[in-house]
Design an enzyme around this catalytic site. Structure first.
Site, mmCIF file in Angstrom:
data_model
loop_
_atom_site.group_PDB
_atom_site.id
_atom_site.type_symbol
_atom_site.label_atom_id
_atom_site.label_comp_id
_atom_site.label_asym_id
_atom_site.label_seq_id
_atom_site.Cartn_x
_atom_site.Cartn_y
_atom_site.Cartn_z
ATOM 1 N N CYS A 243 0.620 -0.996 0.131
ATOM 2 C CA CYS A 243 0.354 0.176 -0.437
ATOM 3 C C CYS A 243 0.989 1.248 -0.303
ATOM 4 O O CYS A 243 1.298 1.392 1.243
ATOM 5 C CB CYS A 243 -0.926 0.313 1.165
ATOM 6 S SG CYS A 243 -2.291 1.084 1.579
ATOM 7 N N CYS B 125 -0.006 3.740 2.691
ATOM 8 C CA CYS B 125 0.110 3.250 4.252
ATOM 9 C C CYS B 125 2.130 3.971 4.067
ATOM 10 O O CYS B 125 2.068 4.307 5.134
ATOM 11 C CB CYS B 125 0.024 2.065 3.619
ATOM 12 S SG CYS B 125 -1.564 0.773 3.899
#
Length: 115
Positions: free
Chosen positions: A45, A48
């Site tokens: 991600c 993230c």
């Protein structure tokens, strides 16, 4: 990062990396009586990885010393992710006495600052 004791292991470290947490350990953390802020993330991600330094910075400040910060890799800890209902990355949740008291989905640092 060197770990010195149980409180430090449970406090500001990656659950999946250091504790190999199972669902019962997760329950102990969120029911501990302390406010637990958890970043649900994934290695793949991008957002993230962008927001991660902000989360980690908060975990080391005196302003937030009364909170415990954790990171849960959703791919490594699928049982935990399913229990709390993770649907998108990045997701942040705050728990107190076993109850989810706040949730934020997304990696917008301005919104995160209000969390």
């Amino acid at each position: 990062m060197q770990l010195k004791g149980a409180a430090e292991r449970w406090g500001r470290v990656l659950i999946s990396e250091y504790l190999y947490a199972k669902l019962d350990e997760f329950h102990k953390i969120i029911q501990s009586g302390e406010v637990a802020i958890i970043d649900f993330w994934a290695t793949w991600c991008g957002p993230c990885r962008v927001i991660s330094p902000v989360f980690e910075k908060f975990s080391g400040t005196d302003e937030f010393s009364g909170l415990k910060f954790y990171k849960v890799d959703v791919d490594e800890q699928q049982e935990i992710s399913e229990e709390v209902g993770i649907k998108a990355m990045s997701s942040f949740m705050a728990f107190h006495n076993g109850v989810k008291v706040e949730e934020l989905v997304g990696a917008n640092s301005q919104v995160y600052n209000s969390f």
